[in-house]
Write a protein that holds these residues in place. Structure first.
Motif, mmCIF file in Angstrom:
data_model
loop_
_atom_site.group_PDB
_atom_site.id
_atom_site.type_symbol
_atom_site.label_atom_id
_atom_site.label_comp_id
_atom_site.label_asym_id
_atom_site.label_seq_id
_atom_site.Cartn_x
_atom_site.Cartn_y
_atom_site.Cartn_z
ATOM 1 N N PHE A 15 -2.444 11.519 4.000
ATOM 2 C CA PHE A 15 -2.623 10.317 4.421
ATOM 3 C C PHE A 15 -1.565 9.786 5.398
ATOM 4 O O PHE A 15 -0.635 10.286 5.970
ATOM 5 C CB PHE A 15 -2.195 9.671 3.096
ATOM 6 N N HIS A 16 -2.089 8.530 5.820
ATOM 7 C CA HIS A 16 -1.202 8.096 7.141
ATOM 8 C C HIS A 16 -0.830 6.535 6.759
ATOM 9 O O HIS A 16 -1.807 5.854 5.818
ATOM 10 C CB HIS A 16 -2.327 7.856 8.476
ATOM 11 N N ASP A 17 0.317 6.394 7.024
ATOM 12 C CA ASP A 17 0.798 4.937 6.503
ATOM 13 C C ASP A 17 0.303 3.766 7.534
ATOM 14 O O ASP A 17 0.431 3.762 8.693
ATOM 15 C CB ASP A 17 2.385 5.112 6.564
ATOM 16 N N VAL A 18 -0.424 2.952 6.926
ATOM 17 C CA VAL A 18 -1.024 1.926 7.589
ATOM 18 C C VAL A 18 -0.574 0.672 7.449
ATOM 19 O O VAL A 18 -1.024 -0.599 7.686
ATOM 20 C CB VAL A 18 -2.648 1.900 7.438
ATOM 21 N N THR A 19 0.647 0.456 6.710
ATOM 22 C CA THR A 19 1.252 -0.727 6.174
ATOM 23 C C THR A 19 1.539 -1.554 7.593
ATOM 24 O O THR A 19 1.288 -2.953 7.623
ATOM 25 C CB THR A 19 2.806 -0.577 5.692
ATOM 26 N N SER A 20 2.091 -1.024 8.639
ATOM 27 C CA SER A 20 2.380 -1.797 9.751
ATOM 28 C C SER A 20 1.058 -2.547 10.315
ATOM 29 O O SER A 20 1.184 -3.536 11.031
ATOM 30 C CB SER A 20 2.949 -0.720 10.918
#
Length: 698
Positions: A15-20
């Motif tokens: 998974f990749h953090d896409v919060t930004s």
């Protein structure tokens, strides 16, 4: 076919953090803002249950929903137990006021786990505290919660009979949560008795809290017993239960629970967001709990409703039942009963088989003729059959069945909520006209009778009933604030015309009815009462004409829409002309004549009404069927007298009407359901001055 690795499946480690990405996109949005794409509809919003927006996702737990875990065995002080019990009473009243169980009763977490709390048994390993006796929870609090749920269960069973309307008067949704349906009332009462005995004998709870808790348990027991009682089995026992509950309520008021500090563990016993954990589709709604004094007042009103219900159960006059039902709407105090009382009152009158638990359809027909004309149904049948000129037998059985259905539905409708009540009356008018037509057809088969012969007026029995219902339909429009300014003049004019037809019926019937009988005394009161109303509605028609634009085409369109109930398809089935049907053309003519009638005096009309009312009040003449509701009927007259006094400064002639400011007429159903008050010009000037000051002198 490609074979997916474990890393490619949901739950892998790639998974990749896409919060930004979302943070940057929403950087310029205000907190709490909501961005809607073009074409975003209400249906889209209602479908968005999983997007993390608390306004759309009832399952989302916000910061306000974060709370320590609830432990039902947390030791509590006696005053904290009192506070919890009082709050449960408040939530019960809020449920009766039309809120859901998930937002009221079930917010008490003890109500959800009460079946898991064993009676008189403590879990192993709990430390005892002299100030916080642990047995308070499994004995006292458990008994009180069981009583609460059983009261709700009995209320739910009554309300679900269909006498009042689900989601309109009350909320039936249980959220798949138990109301102790499988536990008997006697078991719950035994638990309350055991809790009371333990408090009195154990001496583990100091005064005044022992007395306070015992009073609350006894109040719950009395309410539960009253709900479970058969009002027809013993009315004296029913009254005893009501008086016992009043005494315990008085004690409860004398021993109020103290306000708890914010750190008290008792606060954790209630979770206003519990609906997110229940099987409920209703969005979260946090309901403010009213002061406990309002709860006690509501319970006192509940007891008043039961007491009136007991009196009605002993009242075998249909006219008295009709009066009692009307007074609940016409008088602001006492207020309209809660849905539970309105439903159970309907059950008392008609249980689906018998009226008042003992009377059949023949009795209902007999009361109709006796209370209207002073003769029995049997006398009517015998006279008609003996003097009829028809070759066919009259359909008395069908007429009796139809009358029984009309009467039972009509009396029950008096305890509907006001909008539903008005809608039912509008639909009923067709059936009443058909009933009037059938009685007219029977009357026409007999030889011509003198006006002094009582049997000549058989059709008038149905006609006066129908005219009373029409009057209530039109006047209730003022109470429900349905009319625009342009509609009010016609409403008052039409009421005066309906009353004119009603008075003509009464004048004719009074020639034949037996003097000084109950029917005659009631008829004379109705004649005086209607004379008062007519003397008030005619000047109100003249005064409110100032509110009209005289755009006749638009007014006619509004008229057709408002009075569409007067031209239903059912009227085509009758060849008998409809009496007092609304007529807009005649209204236009009367408006023109009224404006030219310089001799008519609005103030004199109100003085006439005032004079008649003062005479009725002084003589305490309230008719033959007021019975135990005489004082309340007298209060109705006093309220009308107050209206006449408030309107005594209206113009003394139509010549003064151009100088009259109709904007000073203020309709407020809380002051009077049908008539306005007249604001003084001085008060109006002061109000305008105050508004100018608030606007900075503009």
């Amino acid at each position: 076919m490609d074979i997916l690795s474990l890393a490619d499946l949901p739950g892998g480690n790639n998974f990749h953090d896409v919060t930004s990405i979302f943070t940057d996109a929403a950087a310029q949005m205000e907190p709490g803002g909501l961005m809607l794409r073009e074409g975003f509809t209400l249906q889209d919003a209602m479908s968005a249950f999983e997007i993390g927006e608390p306004r759309l996702d009832s399952g989302m737990v916000g910061a306000e929903g974060e709370r320590p875990p609830f432990d039902p065995w947390t030791p509590l002080l006696p005053q904290e137990i009192c506070w919890i019990i009082d709050r449960c009473f408040s939530y019960e009243i809020l449920w009766h006021a039309g809120n859901t169980l998930a937002h009221t009763v079930f917010t008490c977490l003890y109500a959800l786990v009460v079946s898991e709390i064993p009676h008189d048994v403590l879990p192993y390993g709990l430390n005892n505290d002299a100030l916080r006796p642990l047995l308070l929870i499994p004995i006292v609090l458990r008994a009180s919660i069981c009583g609460l749920l059983k009261c709700c269960d009995l209320s739910w069973r009554e309300l679900s009979k269909g006498h009042v309307h689900d989601t309109e008067d009350w909320q039936s949704d249980k959220g798949d949560t138990s109301l102790l349906e499988g536990m008997s009332v006697q078991n719950v009462i035994s638990g309350l008795d055991s809790a009371t005995s333990w408090l009195l004998k154990s001496k583990k709870v100091p005064e005044p809290w022992t007395t306070a808790l015992v009073a609350r348990l006894n109040l719950r027991k009395a309410l539960l017993q009253t709900m479970d009682a058969n009002i027809f089995k013993s009315t004296s026992d029913f009254l005893d239960l009501i008086n016992i509950a009043r005494n315990h309520l008085k004690t409860v008021k004398s021993y109020p629970a103290r306000d708890l500090g914010p750190t008290s563990p008792a606060h954790l016993a209630f979770d206003p967001y519990i609906a997110r954990k229940l099987n409920s589709t209703v969005p979260i709604r946090v309901i403010d709990v009213p002061p406990v004094t309002e709860t006690w007042d509501a319970i006192d009103t509940l007891l008043d409703g039961w007491e009136e219900q007991r009196l009605l159960s002993q009242t075998a006059n249909i006219s008295t039942w009709e009066l009692a039902g009307n007074l609940r709407v016409w008088l602001p105090n006492p207020p309209l009963r809660m849905p539970y009382i309105r439903s159970s009152t309907q059950t008392v009158f008609y249980d689906g088989l018998l009226v008042l638990n003992r009377y059949n359809p023949t009795w209902v027909m007999d009361r109709f003729f006796f209370e209207t004309l002073g003769v029995s149904y049997q006398a009517v049948v015998q006279f008609v059959d003996r003097h009829t000129q028809s070759q066919r037998p009259h359909p008395w059985a069908d007429l009796q069945r139809g009358h029984f259905k009309l009467t039972t539905e009509y009396i029950r409708a008096l305890w509907y909520n006001p909008p539903r009540r008005r809608r039912f009356f509008m639909k009923m008018l067709v059936d009443l006209h058909i009933y009037y037509t059938r009685l007219t057809a029977i009357s026409m088969t007999m030889p011509e009778l003198q006006s002094t012969h009582i049997m000549k007026h058989i059709p008038s029995c149905a006609l006066v009933w129908r005219l009373s219902v029409i009057r209530e339909v039109v006047l209730s429009g003022f109470q429900l604030e349905l009319y625009t300014s342009e509609e009010k003049p016609f409403a008052y004019y039409y009421v005066s015309q309906v009353i004119e037809a009603h008075l003509a019926c009464l004048d004719a019937m009074l020639l034949a009815v037996q003097p000084d009988s109950l029917a005659e005394r009631e008829m004379r009161f109705q004649h005086s009462f209607l004379t008062v109303l007519q003397a008030m509605t005619i000047p109100m028609f003249a005064l409110s004409m100032r509110l009209m634009s005289f755009a006749w085409r638009q007014m006619h369109a509004n008229f057709v829409r408002r009075y569409k109930w007067a031209w239903g398809r059912g009227y085509d089935l009758s060849s008998t002309p409809v009496v007092a049907s609304p007529d807009f053309d005649s209204f236009m003519d009367v408006c023109a004549r009224m404006l030219d009638d310089k001799a008519f005096s609005p103030s004199s009309s109100f003085k006439l009404a005032h004079s008649v009312l003062a005479g009725l009040i002084e003589s305490r003449s309230t008719g033959g069927y007021a019975g135990l509701w005489t004082d309340e009927r007298m209060q109705l007259l006093r309220n009308l007298l107050d209206v006449c006094e408030r309107l005594q400064n209206v113009p003394s002639s139509m010549a003064e009407m151009p100088h009259f400011d109709a904007g000073l007429l203020k309709w407020d159903p809380q002051i009077h359901p049908w008539f306005p008050i007249l604001e003084s010009e001085g008060a109006e000037r002061r109000r305008n001055k105050h508004l100018r000051q608030l606007g900075g002198g503009s």
